[in-house]
Write a protein that holds these residues in place. Structure first.
Motif: not given
Length: 195
Positions: A7-21, A36-40, A77-81
């Motif tokens: 449905f949605l894929s964030l690849h090597a992406t940071q600081e994106v807000e995914v809300k109310w989907n 692992a680079e999909a963080k923050r 993969m990343s805990a930093d989210n």
């Protein structure tokens, strides 16, 4: 609806807000923080519903990963989210699947990185699943005695990952499955009526 791979894929992406989907009737993972680079990123107030495993004809070799054969409504993969207040229901396999890498440093500070107030119900396998990280010298999670330290350069607390105030019910296997060597804190979980 009727998504044939993610449905949605964030690849090597940071600081994106995914809300109310709402990800509904998806083959493969719904909300997929691919590496692992999909963080923050902020993933909050989303619904993953009816996530389905890909079914391959004999001998087929499509460009999908093993995680699509056992999908989750939410996979990261990343805990930093910041992952909070999401709902995962009716997946053929997992509601939430945290699949850390062996070299994940757990550099999270609690205020800016968290997994809390999520609900998983009626999934085919585990509601909340943390995959095993195999033991090696680079992985602090493979060494529960590894001291929590401050990362002076990044200003982050390298402490245990916490799953807080989550709910898991009516999953066909376990409500919560933590398969790790340690460094995970389960706080205020509500788990009921799982097989």
């Amino acid at each position: 609806r009727n998504n044939f791979n993610k449905f949605l894929s964030l690849h090597a992406t940071q600081e994106v807000e995914v809300k109310w989907n709402v990800g509904y009737d998806t083959i493969g993972n719904d909300f997929f923080l691919e590496d692992a680079e999909a963080k923050r990123n902020v993933v909050e107030y989303n619904l993953g519903l009816g996530t389905k495993a890909i079914v391959l004809p004999p001998g087929a070799n499509p460009p999908v990963g093993d995680e699509d054969k056992e999908p989750a409504a939410f996979w990261f993969m990343s805990a930093d989210n910041k992952i909070a207040n999401n709902r995962a229901a009716g997946s053929t396999h997992y509601g939430f699947w945290y699949s850390p890498t062996a070299n994940d440093s757990f550099a999270v500070d609690g205020a800016n990185s968290y997994f809390k107030d999520n609900v998983a119900h009626s999934n085919g396998h585990h509601g909340i699943y943390q995959d095993k990280v195999f033991s090696n010298s680079a992985s602090p999670r493979a060494q529960p005695w590894y001291p929590a330290v401050w990362n002076a350069i990044a200003g982050l607390y390298d402490g245990p990952y916490q799953m807080q105030d989550c709910t898991a019910y009516k999953n066909r296997r376990n409500g919560v499955w933590v398969r790790s060597y340690g460094r995970v804190v389960l706080d205020g979980l509500k788990v009921a009526d799982n097989r």
